[in-house]
Write a protein that holds these residues in place. Structure first.
Motif, PDB file in Angstrom:
ATOM      1  N   GLY A   1      -7.684  10.509 -11.739  1.00 51.25           N
ATOM      2  CA  GLY A   1      -8.775  10.243 -10.476  1.00 51.25           C
ATOM      3  C   GLY A   1      -8.293   9.085  -9.690  1.00 51.25           C
ATOM      4  N   ALA A   2      -7.980   8.183 -10.469  1.00 46.75           N
ATOM      5  CA  ALA A   2      -7.238   6.697 -10.156  1.00 46.75           C
ATOM      6  C   ALA A   2      -5.954   7.252  -9.109  1.00 46.75           C
ATOM      7  N   LEU A   3      -5.327   8.055  -9.821  1.00 44.92           N
ATOM      8  CA  LEU A   3      -3.878   8.478  -8.896  1.00 44.92           C
ATOM      9  C   LEU A   3      -4.316   9.069  -7.452  1.00 44.92           C
ATOM     10  N   LEU A   4      -5.384  10.087  -7.795  1.00 47.71           N
ATOM     11  CA  LEU A   4      -5.638  10.672  -6.422  1.00 47.71           C
ATOM     12  C   LEU A   4      -6.138   9.638  -5.718  1.00 47.71           C
ATOM     13  N   VAL A   5      -7.013   9.086  -5.843  1.00 51.76           N
ATOM     14  CA  VAL A   5      -7.622   7.661  -4.926  1.00 51.76           C
ATOM     15  C   VAL A   5      -6.289   7.086  -4.330  1.00 51.76           C
ATOM     16  N   GLY A   6      -5.478   6.488  -5.208  1.00 51.15           N
ATOM     17  CA  GLY A   6      -4.385   5.725  -4.746  1.00 51.15           C
ATOM     18  C   GLY A   6      -3.288   6.622  -3.638  1.00 51.15           C
ATOM     19  N   LEU A   7      -3.248   7.858  -4.066  1.00 51.74           N
ATOM     20  CA  LEU A   7      -2.594   8.859  -3.246  1.00 51.74           C
ATOM     21  C   LEU A   7      -3.038   8.811  -1.790  1.00 51.74           C
ATOM     22  N   ALA A   8      -4.576   8.728  -1.784  1.00 51.36           N
ATOM     23  CA  ALA A   8      -5.480   9.105  -0.464  1.00 51.36           C
ATOM     24  C   ALA A   8      -5.450   7.361   0.365  1.00 51.36           C
ATOM     25  N   VAL A   9      -5.589   6.517  -0.642  1.00 50.60           N
ATOM     26  CA  VAL A   9      -5.709   5.187   0.256  1.00 50.60           C
ATOM     27  C   VAL A   9      -4.330   4.491   0.671  1.00 50.60           C
ATOM     28  N   GLY A  10      -3.397   4.767   0.103  1.00 55.56           N
ATOM     29  CA  GLY A  10      -1.887   4.232   0.353  1.00 55.56           C
ATOM     30  C   GLY A  10      -1.657   4.837   1.816  1.00 55.56           C
ATOM     31  N   PRO A  11      -1.558   5.955   2.123  1.00 55.99           N
ATOM     32  CA  PRO A  11      -1.025   6.226   3.443  1.00 55.99           C
ATOM     33  C   PRO A  11      -2.013   5.585   4.619  1.00 55.99           C
ATOM     34  N   VAL A  12      -3.217   5.617   4.312  1.00 53.62           N
ATOM     35  CA  VAL A  12      -4.178   5.045   5.227  1.00 53.62           C
ATOM     36  C   VAL A  12      -3.724   3.614   5.456  1.00 53.62           C
ATOM     37  N   LEU A  13      -3.764   2.809   4.324  1.00 57.33           N
ATOM     38  CA  LEU A  13      -3.418   1.385   4.517  1.00 57.33           C
ATOM     39  C   LEU A  13      -2.013   1.197   5.306  1.00 57.33           C
ATOM     40  N   GLY A  14      -1.133   2.106   5.114  1.00 58.09           N
ATOM     41  CA  GLY A  14       0.054   2.192   5.812  1.00 58.09           C
ATOM     42  C   GLY A  14      -0.112   2.427   7.286  1.00 58.09           C
ATOM     43  N   ALA A  15      -0.812   3.265   7.413  1.00 61.61           N
ATOM     44  CA  ALA A  15      -1.099   3.440   9.091  1.00 61.61           C
ATOM     45  C   ALA A  15      -1.682   2.513   9.678  1.00 61.61           C
ATOM     46  N   ILE A  16      -2.494   1.778   8.937  1.00 57.75           N
ATOM     47  CA  ILE A  16      -3.649   0.659   9.601  1.00 57.75           C
ATOM     48  C   ILE A  16      -2.456  -0.438   9.798  1.00 57.75           C
ATOM     49  N   VAL A  17      -1.494  -0.901   8.817  1.00 57.21           N
ATOM     50  CA  VAL A  17      -0.529  -1.899   8.901  1.00 57.21           C
ATOM     51  C   VAL A  17       0.260  -1.642  10.281  1.00 57.21           C
ATOM     52  N   VAL A  18       0.720  -0.403  10.213  1.00 56.51           N
ATOM     53  CA  VAL A  18       1.830   0.182  11.567  1.00 56.51           C
ATOM     54  C   VAL A  18       0.977  -0.010  12.844  1.00 56.51           C
ATOM     55  N   ALA A  19      -0.175   0.405  12.737  1.00 56.08           N
ATOM     56  CA  ALA A  19      -1.006   0.138  13.977  1.00 56.08           C
ATOM     57  C   ALA A  19      -1.102  -1.107  14.499  1.00 56.08           C
ATOM     58  N   ARG A  20      -1.266  -1.997  13.550  1.00 56.86           N
ATOM     59  CA  ARG A  20      -1.487  -3.503  13.808  1.00 56.86           C
ATOM     60  C   ARG A  20      -0.382  -4.044  14.001  1.00 56.86           C
ATOM     61  N   ARG A  21       0.738  -3.630  13.719  1.00 66.98           N
ATOM     62  CA  ARG A  21       2.232  -4.431  13.895  1.00 66.98           C
ATOM     63  C   ARG A  21       2.362  -4.593  15.526  1.00 66.98           C
ATOM     64  N   PRO A  22       2.724  -5.638  16.014  1.00 68.84           N
ATOM     65  CA  PRO A  22       2.970  -5.973  17.391  1.00 68.84           C
ATOM     66  C   PRO A  22       4.281  -5.166  17.713  1.00 68.84           C
ATOM     67  N   ARG A  23       3.965  -4.416  18.837  1.00 67.14           N
ATOM     68  CA  ARG A  23       5.168  -3.416  19.421  1.00 67.14           C
ATOM     69  C   ARG A  23       6.302  -4.498  20.107  1.00 67.14           C
ATOM     70  N   LEU A  24       7.527  -4.059  19.636  1.00 66.54           N
ATOM     71  CA  LEU A  24       8.684  -5.014  20.370  1.00 66.54           C
ATOM     72  C   LEU A  24       8.913  -4.236  21.701  1.00 66.54           C
ATOM     73  N   LYS A  25       9.286  -5.347  22.488  1.00 64.76           N
ATOM     74  CA  LYS A  25       9.558  -4.810  24.003  1.00 64.76           C
ATOM     75  C   LYS A  25      11.099  -4.793  24.059  1.00 64.76           C
ATOM     76  N   VAL A  26      11.602  -3.695  24.681  1.00 63.17           N
ATOM     77  CA  VAL A  26      12.837  -3.351  24.665  1.00 63.17           C
ATOM     78  C   VAL A  26      13.432  -3.764  26.222  1.00 63.17           C
ATOM     79  N   SER A  27      14.056  -4.710  26.277  1.00 58.92           N
ATOM     80  CA  SER A  27      14.584  -5.143  27.697  1.00 58.92           C
ATOM     81  C   SER A  27      15.675  -4.274  27.996  1.00 58.92           C
ATOM     82  N   LYS A  28      15.906  -3.806  29.192  1.00 63.75           N
ATOM     83  CA  LYS A  28      17.109  -3.074  29.603  1.00 63.75           C
ATOM     84  C   LYS A  28      18.397  -4.082  29.897  1.00 63.75           C
ATOM     85  N   ALA A  29      19.501  -3.684  29.381  1.00 59.58           N
ATOM     86  CA  ALA A  29      20.761  -4.532  29.686  1.00 59.58           C
ATOM     87  C   ALA A  29      21.137  -4.298  31.120  1.00 59.58           C
ATOM     88  N   ALA A  30      21.594  -5.342  31.833  1.00 60.58           N
ATOM     89  CA  ALA A  30      21.861  -5.070  33.232  1.00 60.58           C
ATOM     90  C   ALA A  30      23.305  -4.716  33.259  1.00 60.58           C
TER      91      ALA A  30
END
Length: 80
Positions: free
Chosen positions: A51-80
């Motif tokens: 049961g603990a394993l299944l809860v961890g398997l469910a919570v882990g990806p959700v927390l990972g998605a939250i971290v990725v969503a909150r990460r500031p996006r890097l702006k890519v500048s175009k080289a001239a």
């Protein structure tokens, strides 16, 4: 190549199921968890661990998605 990958996936899934079944069969002794004064029912160790394993398997990806969503996006500048 596709058939080999499917066969490999099936073998891995069967191995995981076999290991889980062996774990359940070997851990049948009952325990009761007590947490913050609340006592749970007496269950086999394997039920609690899986049961603990299944809860961890469910919570882990959700927390990972939250971290990725909150990460500031890097702006890519175009080289001239």
């Amino acid at each position: 190549m596709r058939n080999f990958k499917k066969l490999l996936l099936v073998l891995i899934v069967l191995a995981v199921v076999a290991v889980a079944l062996l774990f359940v069969l070997e851990n049948q002794q009952g325990v009761a968890l007590v947490f913050l004064g609340w006592a749970g029912p007496q269950l086999p160790v394997s039920v609690l661990v899986l049961g603990a394993l299944l809860v961890g398997l469910a919570v882990g990806p959700v927390l990972g998605a939250i971290v990725v969503a909150r990460r500031p996006r890097l702006k890519v500048s175009k080289a001239a």
